[in-house]
Design an enzyme around this catalytic site. Structure first.
Site, short mmCIF file in Angstrom:
data_model
loop_
_atom_site.label_atom_id
_atom_site.label_comp_id
_atom_site.label_asym_id
_atom_site.label_seq_id
_atom_site.Cartn_x
_atom_site.Cartn_y
_atom_site.Cartn_z
N CYS A 165 0.87 -1.19 0.09
CA CYS A 165 -0.01 -0.07 0.10
C CYS A 165 0.69 1.29 -0.05
CB CYS A 165 -1.01 -0.26 0.95
SG CYS A 165 -2.07 1.45 1.20
N CYS A 166 1.79 1.21 0.90
CA CYS A 166 2.77 2.49 1.08
C CYS A 166 3.38 2.49 -0.38
CB CYS A 166 3.94 2.27 2.01
SG CYS A 166 3.28 2.83 3.53
N CYS A 247 -0.86 8.39 7.52
CA CYS A 247 -2.37 8.25 7.18
C CYS A 247 -3.05 8.00 8.36
CB CYS A 247 -2.31 7.03 5.99
SG CYS A 247 -1.39 7.40 4.65
N CYS A 250 -3.40 4.38 9.58
CA CYS A 250 -2.18 3.66 10.09
C CYS A 250 -1.37 4.45 11.03
CB CYS A 250 -1.00 3.47 8.78
SG CYS A 250 -1.92 2.41 7.61
N CYS A 273 7.84 4.15 5.58
CA CYS A 273 6.90 4.00 4.60
C CYS A 273 7.84 3.73 3.24
CB CYS A 273 6.07 4.96 4.36
SG CYS A 273 7.09 6.65 3.86
#
Ligand code: SF4
Length: 277
Positions: A165-166, A247, A250, A273
């Site tokens: 995702c990162c 985010c 997170c 990240c």
């Protein structure tokens, strides 16, 4: 904290599973999260060998000389020695870099990585930055919206594979964004984490671009003092137990005295990240 997604993120990274993992079977196979969506480059174009060599020579000569200098002096150096436009990466946790750069580096863009998962407070800081500073604010977005990513890779990828995702929402968009720039300025500090404790003032990234870390030697108190002295825009979350803001999905609040970055990807082994590795 007003982002509803954050509550979901709290469970995600402490080992609970979410609807994207256990939910209904998708009507078509999900994509492999190791394969990024098509349609945009995932890396930054390398600078020429000549330009990279120039940057390496600058780092070799000036890193020892800039160590111990103030952030203002480091940025004056940037204004003198870096040709071309410089990207200033802004997390919107604070606006220290924008304030420092504005009257010192004359050819600079502020850059905000909009992952689609930020806290509402962070988006509000970005809006105020756009109003307050003359420097252009460029917003960089991933190839896929959050809804599209959910559809292609499964709901809430940040739960099942935060590294992927990162990569798709931060690392690759930043890589694309850096293409027109020959240098970038980050707000990394040595006190941020063990991994960052040896960060130099100047560096050359994998693509030959200069990476400048003007506040690398600052403490968290230095940041607080600067914010107060210059009456900077405040991200209210920093006053609500969020000393390090990423985010909403997170990032958890941190108790007083705890490692400020321990709220990032809490409950997982992930600590970065990938933007600064
Ligand atoms: S911090 Fe990384 S894993 Fe979490 S939502 Fe943002 S981009 Fe995805």
């Amino acid at each position: 904290m007003t982002n509803a997604g954050a509550a979901a993120g709290i469970t995600a990274l402490t080992g609970l599973v979410g609807p994207g993992i256990t939910g209904a079977t998708p009507d078509r196979p999900l994509k492999d999260p190791e394969v990024s969506p098509a349609g945009a480059p995932t890396t930054t174009t390398h600078l020429s060998a000549e330009q990279s060599a120039v940057h390496r020579a600058l780092v070799d000569e000036w890193n020892p000389r800039l160590e111990g200098k103030t952030a203002e002096e480091i940025l004056d150096w940037v204004n003198t020695y870096v040709t071309g436009t410089v990207a200033v990466t802004m997390s919107m946790q604070d606006t220290v870099l924008a304030e420092l750069v504005q009257d010192r580096v004359h050819d600079a863009d502020l850059v905000f990585l909009d992952t689609g998962y930020h806290f509402d407070e962070t988006y509000e800081v970005a809006r105020k930055v756009d109003e307050r500073y003359r420097l252009p604010l460029k917003t960089v977005e991933p190839v896929l919206t959050v809804a599209e990513q959910d559809r292609e890779y499964g709901a809430n990828l940040y739960r099942s594979n935060p590294t992927a995702c990162c990569r798709m929402r931060k690392v690759e968009p930043l890589a694309r964004m850096l293409n027109p720039y020959e240098a970038w300025i980050s707000g990394v500090k040595r006190v941020d984490s063990e991994l960052r404790k040896n960060t130099p003032v100047l560096d050359v990234d994998r693509t030959g671009r200069l990476k400048i870390n003007p506040i690398v030697a600052w403490t968290d108190q230095d940041v607080e003092d600067y914010i107060e002295e210059h009456d900077l825009i405040i991200n209210p979350l920093t006053r609500q137990g969020y000393p390090s803001i990423g985010c909403a999905t997170c990032t958890l609040p941190v108790a007083p005295g705890e490692d400020p970055r321990s709220g990032r990807w809490a409950g997982s082994t992930k600590t970065e990240c990938g933007l600064h590795l």
